[in-house]
Motif scaffolding. Structure first.
Motif, short mmCIF file in Angstrom:
data_model
loop_
_atom_site.label_atom_id
_atom_site.label_comp_id
_atom_site.label_asym_id
_atom_site.label_seq_id
_atom_site.Cartn_x
_atom_site.Cartn_y
_atom_site.Cartn_z
N LYS A 1 0.97 -1.03 -0.12
CA LYS A 1 0.03 0.38 0.31
C LYS A 1 1.03 1.18 0.51
N ASP A 2 1.82 1.21 0.81
CA ASP A 2 2.74 2.58 0.51
C ASP A 2 3.75 2.93 -0.61
N GLN A 3 4.00 1.69 -1.38
CA GLN A 3 4.13 1.85 -2.58
C GLN A 3 3.39 2.41 -3.23
N ALA A 4 2.21 1.86 -3.69
CA ALA A 4 1.00 2.61 -4.46
C ALA A 4 1.08 3.83 -4.24
N TYR B 1 -10.29 12.80 -9.38
CA TYR B 1 -11.56 11.39 -9.99
C TYR B 1 -11.38 10.46 -9.43
N ALA B 2 -10.20 9.77 -10.60
CA ALA B 2 -9.22 8.72 -10.78
C ALA B 2 -8.70 7.99 -9.51
N LEU B 3 -7.80 8.68 -9.13
CA LEU B 3 -6.73 8.70 -7.61
C LEU B 3 -6.40 7.06 -6.69
N HIS B 4 -8.77 7.20 -6.08
CA HIS B 4 -8.71 6.05 -5.37
C HIS B 4 -9.09 4.98 -6.59
N THR C 1 -6.07 0.97 -5.99
CA THR C 1 -6.65 0.29 -5.37
C THR C 1 -5.92 -0.77 -7.00
N GLN C 2 -6.24 0.00 -7.85
CA GLN C 2 -5.35 -1.11 -9.08
C GLN C 2 -4.01 -1.47 -9.45
N GLU D 1 6.10 -2.82 -13.15
CA GLU D 1 5.47 -2.11 -14.58
C GLU D 1 4.05 -1.29 -13.91
N ALA D 2 4.07 -0.96 -12.73
CA ALA D 2 2.68 0.02 -12.70
C ALA D 2 4.08 1.20 -12.59
#
Length: 110
Positions: A3-6, A20-23, A27-28, A36-37
């Protein structure tokens, strides 16, 4: 990915995507591999750079070509930015268009 990395990736690249897309992106990202991210987020266009391109080269449609709107870029090129009117309108819209295109590309839509 943790979660910290995301959260860290969202903090670095969040300005390139709509608010609006950040949440949902957070999660993705948690379900992806970190490398990859990172690659997917790094491929996004910076809206500030696109705005500068729009200010200086918008009359030729270069800003629209840069974000992937080829048809709009051709139309702006042929009409010299709609005799300048379309160019001025794009100064206010291009950052939002860039963020939306980045989000669509992140989701693999285009």
């Amino acid at each position: 990915m943790e979660k910290d990395q995301a959260s860290q990736l969202i903090a670095m690249y969040g300005g390139r995507f709509p608010d609006y897309a950040l949440h949902s992106m957070h999660t993705q990202l948690q379900n992806m591999d970190y490398s990859e991210a990172s690659i997917r987020l790094a491929q996004s266009k910076d809206p500030t750079i696109v705005l500068l391109i729009s200010i200086f080269l918008g009359q030729f449609g270069i800003d629209r070509f840069f974000v992937g709107d080829t048809m709009m870029g051709v139309l702006k090129l042929i009409t010299c930015g709609g005799c300048g009117i379309w160019t001025i309108i794009d100064w206010f819209l291009i950052m939002g268009v860039t963020k939306d295109k980045n989000y669509a590309k992140f989701n693999g839509i285009f």
